[in-house]
Design a protein around this motif. Structure first.
Motif, mmCIF file in Angstrom:
data_model
loop_
_atom_site.group_PDB
_atom_site.id
_atom_site.type_symbol
_atom_site.label_atom_id
_atom_site.label_comp_id
_atom_site.label_asym_id
_atom_site.label_seq_id
_atom_site.Cartn_x
_atom_site.Cartn_y
_atom_site.Cartn_z
ATOM 1 N N ALA A 295 0.852 -1.194 0.000
ATOM 2 C CA ALA A 295 0.000 0.000 0.000
ATOM 3 C C ALA A 295 0.881 1.234 0.000
ATOM 4 O O ALA A 295 1.878 1.300 0.721
ATOM 5 C CB ALA A 295 -0.894 0.008 1.244
ATOM 6 N N VAL A 296 0.497 2.197 -0.827
ATOM 7 C CA VAL A 296 1.227 3.466 -0.883
ATOM 8 C C VAL A 296 0.200 4.559 -0.712
ATOM 9 O O VAL A 296 -0.797 4.602 -1.439
ATOM 10 C CB VAL A 296 1.947 3.618 -2.239
ATOM 11 N N THR A 297 0.412 5.440 0.221
ATOM 12 C CA THR A 297 -0.560 6.489 0.512
ATOM 13 C C THR A 297 -0.047 7.838 0.060
ATOM 14 O O THR A 297 1.121 8.168 0.235
ATOM 15 C CB THR A 297 -0.838 6.536 2.023
ATOM 16 N N PHE A 298 -0.952 8.572 -0.531
ATOM 17 C CA PHE A 298 -0.632 9.930 -0.968
ATOM 18 C C PHE A 298 -1.512 10.911 -0.217
ATOM 19 O O PHE A 298 -2.663 10.618 0.083
ATOM 20 C CB PHE A 298 -0.947 10.080 -2.464
ATOM 21 N N GLY A 299 -0.997 12.083 0.030
ATOM 22 C CA GLY A 299 -1.802 13.128 0.659
ATOM 23 C C GLY A 299 -1.901 14.313 -0.276
ATOM 24 O O GLY A 299 -0.913 14.718 -0.883
ATOM 25 N N PHE A 300 -3.114 14.837 -0.410
ATOM 26 C CA PHE A 300 -3.308 15.987 -1.292
ATOM 27 C C PHE A 300 -3.532 17.232 -0.462
ATOM 28 O O PHE A 300 -4.154 17.181 0.596
ATOM 29 C CB PHE A 300 -4.546 15.773 -2.177
ATOM 30 N N PHE A 301 -3.058 18.328 -0.997
ATOM 31 C CA PHE A 301 -3.256 19.579 -0.283
ATOM 32 C C PHE A 301 -4.072 20.528 -1.128
ATOM 33 O O PHE A 301 -4.254 20.324 -2.313
ATOM 34 C CB PHE A 301 -1.903 20.194 0.081
ATOM 35 N N SER A 302 -4.514 21.595 -0.503
ATOM 36 C CA SER A 302 -5.475 22.458 -1.189
ATOM 37 C C SER A 302 -4.853 23.160 -2.384
ATOM 38 O O SER A 302 -5.536 23.473 -3.335
ATOM 39 C CB SER A 302 -6.048 23.481 -0.213
ATOM 40 N N SER A 303 -3.573 23.405 -2.343
ATOM 41 C CA SER A 303 -2.939 23.981 -3.530
ATOM 42 C C SER A 303 -2.778 22.850 -4.527
ATOM 43 O O SER A 303 -2.227 21.817 -4.226
ATOM 44 C CB SER A 303 -1.584 24.579 -3.122
ATOM 45 N N GLU A 304 -3.285 23.010 -5.719
ATOM 46 C CA GLU A 304 -3.542 21.865 -6.600
ATOM 47 C C GLU A 304 -2.384 20.942 -6.888
ATOM 48 O O GLU A 304 -2.543 19.743 -6.978
ATOM 49 C CB GLU A 304 -4.074 22.387 -7.935
ATOM 50 N N SER A 305 -1.241 21.520 -7.078
ATOM 51 C CA SER A 305 -0.177 20.631 -7.522
ATOM 52 C C SER A 305 0.626 20.074 -6.361
ATOM 53 O O SER A 305 1.674 19.526 -6.557
ATOM 54 C CB SER A 305 0.737 21.392 -8.469
ATOM 55 N N LEU A 306 0.127 20.224 -5.185
ATOM 56 C CA LEU A 306 0.915 19.784 -4.042
ATOM 57 C C LEU A 306 0.449 18.409 -3.598
ATOM 58 O O LEU A 306 -0.724 18.214 -3.285
ATOM 59 C CB LEU A 306 0.736 20.780 -2.896
ATOM 60 N N LEU A 307 1.391 17.514 -3.608
ATOM 61 C CA LEU A 307 1.035 16.146 -3.252
ATOM 62 C C LEU A 307 2.222 15.550 -2.512
ATOM 63 O O LEU A 307 3.356 15.786 -2.884
ATOM 64 C CB LEU A 307 0.761 15.376 -4.544
ATOM 65 N N VAL A 308 1.964 14.818 -1.503
ATOM 66 C CA VAL A 308 3.076 14.143 -0.822
ATOM 67 C C VAL A 308 2.804 12.656 -0.785
ATOM 68 O O VAL A 308 1.655 12.215 -0.796
ATOM 69 C CB VAL A 308 3.276 14.625 0.643
ATOM 70 N N ILE A 309 3.870 11.933 -0.730
ATOM 71 C CA ILE A 309 3.762 10.494 -0.588
ATOM 72 C C ILE A 309 4.156 10.193 0.857
ATOM 73 O O ILE A 309 5.005 10.867 1.417
ATOM 74 C CB ILE A 309 4.684 9.811 -1.625
ATOM 75 N N ASP A 310 3.489 9.213 1.450
ATOM 76 C CA ASP A 310 3.823 8.810 2.810
ATOM 77 C C ASP A 310 3.776 9.988 3.796
ATOM 78 O O ASP A 310 4.796 10.430 4.310
ATOM 79 C CB ASP A 310 5.233 8.192 2.811
ATOM 80 N N PRO A 311 2.590 10.503 4.064
ATOM 81 C CA PRO A 311 2.494 11.692 4.922
ATOM 82 C C PRO A 311 2.798 11.391 6.395
ATOM 83 O O PRO A 311 2.484 10.332 6.898
ATOM 84 C CB PRO A 311 1.022 12.114 4.775
ATOM 85 N N THR A 312 3.416 12.339 7.050
ATOM 86 C CA THR A 312 3.624 12.229 8.490
ATOM 87 C C THR A 312 2.356 12.710 9.194
ATOM 88 O O THR A 312 1.443 13.216 8.551
ATOM 89 C CB THR A 312 4.788 13.113 8.966
ATOM 90 N N HIS A 313 2.335 12.559 10.478
ATOM 91 C CA HIS A 313 1.077 12.894 11.149
ATOM 92 C C HIS A 313 0.813 14.392 11.145
ATOM 93 O O HIS A 313 -0.333 14.825 11.208
ATOM 94 C CB HIS A 313 1.013 12.312 12.564
ATOM 95 N N HIS A 314 1.868 15.172 11.032
ATOM 96 C CA HIS A 314 1.625 16.614 10.894
ATOM 97 C C HIS A 314 0.969 16.913 9.556
ATOM 98 O O HIS A 314 0.043 17.724 9.456
ATOM 99 C CB HIS A 314 2.942 17.392 10.981
ATOM 100 N N GLU A 315 1.490 16.242 8.524
ATOM 101 C CA GLU A 315 0.900 16.469 7.212
ATOM 102 C C GLU A 315 -0.518 15.941 7.158
ATOM 103 O O GLU A 315 -1.388 16.527 6.526
ATOM 104 C CB GLU A 315 1.754 15.787 6.139
#
Lengths: 243, 435
Positions: free
Chosen positions: B158-178
């Motif tokens: 499993a690979v998790t991605f996190g999206f943010f409100s600014s469209e092109s911002l994406l992180v892989i494997d977010p920390t709990h702050h993210e």
């Protein structure tokens, strides 16, 4: 009388001890304690506001959650929680933070005999790591007595099952004092001879029990030393200079 | 006195999860009389996060359980038909317990890896039919017959991605702050063959199709990396086990290890009992192995010295492999396959630090082990003697992020270990050459 233990130890010999602190990041204090193959992880979350309904709000209260390795939480786990809670209540200074709850969470990583003493030791180390105020520390040990009356310390699971009876004993940590008085005396006996907790399983004669007590007390000195050394090594440098 | 197999400990950045697998003989479900069962129990232990409570599992706990379960069950990663002992009467019920010890974010990925690692190391007792009509099932204890591993066809990662409100911002494997600030997330479960086993995007902000496809491409890259890491970790354990009987010379050992690896690597069902604890920080490919009680100490010591250069060699070869995935800065170089139109790694691959280790029970390392010439041991626990006095706080995996570059084997560990830990390491391994 010489007895053959499966792993070649003599009756008074403890298994190799290992202790590490501050292993978790979110918990305020954490410690892992292993005696031989028995390993327990303890985490402490510092004083949270409020106490539970049945607790005395004039004092700090301690909440213990015991998580077994696999399976559902049942009666044995509840029993361990109660014993641990009472033991920790007697060593923490409860009047410092009234109306707060300190949570101690125990996770069993592996059980190979002497689980409760291992957990008590881990919980103590975790409380120190979290900075909870305590009067003194506690060291716990398991002694069992066999049919022929001899007593062995720190049994493994197989040994525990074969024994006639065994006792978990918790003694206060010995005090290393900078003042010349040395350890405090309570009614003529040094404080570390007192027993904080004693839980027995199985049947043993009164003499056997006292025999176990003596052995346990002697071994607790070794455990105290180990605990002191492990915790001291992580103290910041200036504190040790103050001593 | 052997350790039970079927346990694993995974550290992904600050997230720390333990997995245990146990098996029991039960009656099968009526509609599937010749298949075993697999059940996953997640324990969101209160020690992981102050907001976790005992009692009823929260929504996120249930969701995590479902994602891991779906990845394993629906993709038929675990062969349930081989778990049947007596059709209609007795099958093996495999139970996976995942204990969340520390919530540093991205519990799903770490829990998935923990489940896979513990399934791979689990061994079930061999049963045979006996008795009069061949209807009695005899379960052979491990002393009689070697327990068998489970048949696992592939490893869904499993690979998790996190999206943010600014469209092109994406992180892989977010920390709990993210995780606290992200507006949407997506978990893609893929295996190394490129099959998509499951995708979960529970609500949150809408995301463009192209972004989703991009994520899947990245996830497939990550999946093959992580699969390789898991397999390598297991193989190292097996070879360590075999290594104690091998010749001392470095080359011979490497060659032998490779040969022995063949039957085990492809099908992952070697009958070697995995009895050793293995810590493998991915970024530095340091193998920290704590030996087993029953291995003779002198033999182990020589094997240790012999295998450590072996490890170094392997470590270096692996490091070149994983070098890309463990870079923190300028991590766009990692995933060359992706479209370059936008840079999802402005935050970098944050806590993609996999330390897969099988949970240890005791720490009985012979003292000689600490004289490891490479000085590569990153001690998690103090080495026990009669009355060991050392306490070494396990180093946080975040230390790894300080060193993006791979140097020689010795230096990587030195960089990885925090200064205060280095001091402690020197204290007890005073005879080590390279510390």
């Amino acid at each position: 009388m010489e007895v053959d233990r499966a792993d070649g130890r003599n009756p008074n010999q403890l298994r190799p001890l290992a202790c590490s602190c501050s292993i978790l990041h979110r918990a305020h204090g954490s410690a892992s304690w292993s005696q031989g193959d028995t390993k327990v992880l303890a985490a402490v979350y510092g004083p949270k506001a409020g106490t539970k309904k049945n607790e005395n709000p004039e004092k700090a209260s301690i909440e213990v959650i015991w998580k077994p390795r696999t399976g559902q939480i049942g009666k044995p786990e509840k029993e361990y929680e109660i014993i641990l809670k009472r033991t920790l209540q007697s060593i923490c200074i409860l009047t410092i933070n009234p109306n707060t709850t300190t949570s101690v969470i125990i996770q069993v990583v592996h059980d190979d005999g002497a689980l409760l003493p291992c957990a008590i030791n881990a919980a103590c180390a975790a409380l120190v790591d979290a900075g909870i105020p305590m009067k003194h520390l506690a060291v716990a040990i398991c002694c069992c007595s066999a049919e022929s009356g001899y007593c062995i310390l720190d049994p493994t699971k197989l040994e525990e099952q074969k024994m006639k009876g065994f006792a978990y004993l918790v003694f206060p940590n010995s005090i290393l004092s900078v003042l010349p008085e040395g350890s405090s005396l309570v009614q003529g006996e040094p404080m570390e001879h007192g027993i904080i907790t004693s839980v027995t399983h199985g049947a043993m004669s009164v003499d056997d029990y006292f025999h176990c007590l003596e052995r346990g007390r002697a071994a607790s000195a070794k455990l105290s030393d180990f605990l002191r050394r492990s915790l001291q090594s992580k103290l910041p440098g200036d504190l040790s200079k103050a001593e | 006195m052997c350790r039970e197999d079927g346990s694993s400990e995974v550290q992904l950045g600050q997230t720390h999860i333990m997995g245990f697998v146990t098996g029991q003989l039960v009656q099968p479900y009526r509609d599937r009389p010749n298949e075993g069962t697999l059940s996953i129990f997640t324990e969101f232990s209160p020690m992981a996060d102050p907001s976790f409570e005992t009692g009823r599992p929260s929504e996120s706990a249930v969701e995590l359980g479902r994602i891991v379960d779906r990845g394993l069950r629906e993709s038929r990663a675990v062969d349930t038909e081989s778990l049947c002992v007596l059709a209609g009467k007795l099958v093996w019920a495999i139970r996976i317990d995942l204990h969340i010890l520390d919530n540093g974010g991205n519990l799903v990925d770490a829990a998935n890896i923990a489940a896979l690692a513990s399934l791979l190391t689990f061994r079930r007792p061999e049963c045979s039919l006996g008795g009069e009509d061949d209807l009695e099932v005899i379960v052979h204890p491990p002393e009689e017959r070697e327990p068998l591993p489970l048949i696992i066809h592939h490893l869904p990662i499993a690979v998790t991605f996190g999206f943010f409100s600014s469209e092109s911002l994406l992180v892989i494997d977010p920390t709990h702050h993210e995780e606290a600030v992200m507006v949407g997330k997506m978990t893609a479960t893929l295996n190394a063959n490129g099959d998509v086993c499951a995708i979960q995007k529970p609500g949150g902000e809408g995301v463009l199709q192209s972004v989703i496809m991009q994520c899947l491409r990245l996830a497939s890259r990550m999946a093959s990396d992580i699969t390789k890491k898991i397999k390598d970790a297991l193989l190292l354990i097996e070879s360590r086990q075999l290594g104690s009987e091998m010749v001392e010379t470095y080359n011979t050992e490497r060659a032998l290890r490779k040969i022995k690896r063949h039957p085990t690597s492809i099908t992952l069902d070697g009958s070697v009992n995995l009895k050793e604890k293995l810590n493998e920080p991915s970024g530095h490919n340091v193998v920290n192995e704590l030996s087993r009680k029953h291995l003779e100490k002198p033999r182990l010591a020589s094997a240790e010295n012999a295998s450590s250069p072996g490890n170094n060699g392997e470590g270096e070869s692996k490091s070149s492999n994983f070098g890309r995935s463990s870079r923190r800065d300028g991590a766009t170089s990692n995933f060359v396959g992706g479209a370059a139109s936008w840079d999802p790694y402005s935050r970098g691959v944050d806590s993609d630090f996999l330390k897969a280790s099988l949970a240890s029970r005791g720490t009985l390392t012979p003292k000689k082990k600490q004289q490891d010439p490479t000085g590569e041991r990153k001690p998690n626990e103090s080495k026990p003697e009669e009355s060991p006095g050392d306490v070494i706080p396990t180093t946080s995996a975040m230390d790894v992020s300080e060193t993006g570059v791979h140097k020689g084997g010795e230096k990587t560990l030195k960089d990885a270990v925090k200064p205060k830990h280095k001091r402690k390491k020197k204290a007890f391994s005073s005879t080590a050459d390279a510390s």
